[in-house]
Design a protein around this motif. Structure first.
Motif, PDB file in Angstrom:
ATOM      1  N   GLU A 108       9.549  54.059  39.744  1.00 10.27           N
ATOM      2  CA  GLU A 108       9.636  52.733  40.448  1.00 10.27           C
ATOM      3  C   GLU A 108       8.453  51.805  40.002  1.00 10.27           C
ATOM      4  O   GLU A 108       8.699  50.662  40.010  1.00 10.27           O
ATOM      5  N   PHE A 109       7.264  52.456  39.779  1.00  7.28           N
ATOM      6  CA  PHE A 109       6.105  51.743  39.445  1.00  7.28           C
ATOM      7  C   PHE A 109       6.443  50.894  37.949  1.00  7.28           C
ATOM      8  O   PHE A 109       6.107  49.986  37.850  1.00  7.28           O
ATOM      9  N   ASN A 110       7.011  51.610  37.072  1.00  6.60           N
ATOM     10  CA  ASN A 110       7.326  51.085  35.892  1.00  6.60           C
ATOM     11  C   ASN A 110       8.303  50.019  35.794  1.00  6.60           C
ATOM     12  O   ASN A 110       8.284  48.687  35.235  1.00  6.60           O
ATOM     13  N   LEU A 111       9.393  50.079  36.781  1.00  5.76           N
ATOM     14  CA  LEU A 111      10.394  49.031  37.046  1.00  5.76           C
ATOM     15  C   LEU A 111       9.939  47.924  37.657  1.00  5.76           C
ATOM     16  O   LEU A 111      10.158  46.836  37.153  1.00  5.76           O
ATOM     17  N   ILE A 112       8.907  47.971  38.827  1.00  4.14           N
ATOM     18  CA  ILE A 112       8.354  46.717  39.377  1.00  4.14           C
ATOM     19  C   ILE A 112       7.496  46.217  38.424  1.00  4.14           C
ATOM     20  O   ILE A 112       7.518  44.814  38.137  1.00  4.14           O
ATOM     21  N   THR A 113       6.577  46.956  37.739  1.00  5.45           N
ATOM     22  CA  THR A 113       5.841  46.196  36.782  1.00  5.45           C
ATOM     23  C   THR A 113       6.683  45.435  35.635  1.00  5.45           C
ATOM     24  O   THR A 113       6.144  44.005  35.150  1.00  5.45           O
ATOM     25  N   SER A 114       7.586  46.052  35.225  1.00  2.00           N
ATOM     26  CA  SER A 114       8.397  45.362  34.114  1.00  2.00           C
ATOM     27  C   SER A 114       9.072  44.211  34.728  1.00  2.00           C
ATOM     28  O   SER A 114       9.115  43.222  34.097  1.00  2.00           O
TER      29      SER A 114
END
Length: 167
Positions: A25-31
């Motif tokens: 989720e962290f990577n999805l949000i930052t992307s």
């Protein structure tokens, strides 16, 4: 904005041994924030799933990249807040937070992070006007160019509070 964001910026992000758990989720949000001009994301999860830690880490990383943020821990706001002007005073901002972020978004990308909307839901808080203030803030900023909104909420409250269900 930085001073107003301290409660979430200082929230623990690791396990007691100092380990950060990588989360998809962290990577999805930052992307999304890096690749799109405007985003609105609602992070849902069960109690204790690490939503606050994830949002704290997000705020810290955005700050390290010199991205302007306003990070709010909803559960730490005074129950007396019933207007955006009272929210402004509580956060020690020079103007209405909607105005502050909208003006800054004309110059740079800004991110509004609101953690623990569930703490202000009808089932948890009998005086939940401050939830309306935060939802108005989110709705007024969502979709503006260069504005990214990320909020968190527990699954149960999202399903059972009509105001959160519509977010």
């Amino acid at each position: 904005l930085l001073r107003a964001s301290n409660s979430l910026l200082n929230w623990p992000t690791t396990l007691t041994d100092g380990q950060w758990l990588d989360r998809e989720e962290f990577n999805l949000i930052t992307s999304k924030i890096e690749s799109e001009s405007t985003t609105t994301t609602l992070l849902l999860g069960v109690p204790g799933s690490g939503k606050s830690a994830l949002l704290s880490r997000l705020a810290q990383e955005l700050r390290a990249k010199a991205v302007t943020i306003l990070a709010i821990k909803a559960d730490l706001l005074s129950a007396e807040i019933t207007t955006v002007e009272q929210l402004m005073k509580s956060l020690n901002l020079p103007a209405n937070p909607i105005y502050c972020l909208a003006v800054l978004s004309k110059l740079e990308s800004v991110v509004l992070i609101v953690d623990q909307l569930d703490a202000l839901a009808d089932m948890v808080d009998l005086r939940s006007q401050r939830l309306n203030v935060l939802l108005d803030l989110i709705h007024d900023l969502a979709g503006l160019p260069n504005v990214h909104v990320v909020a968190s909420c527990r699954d149960f409250e999202h399903q059972h509070d009509p105001r959160l269900r519509n977010l």
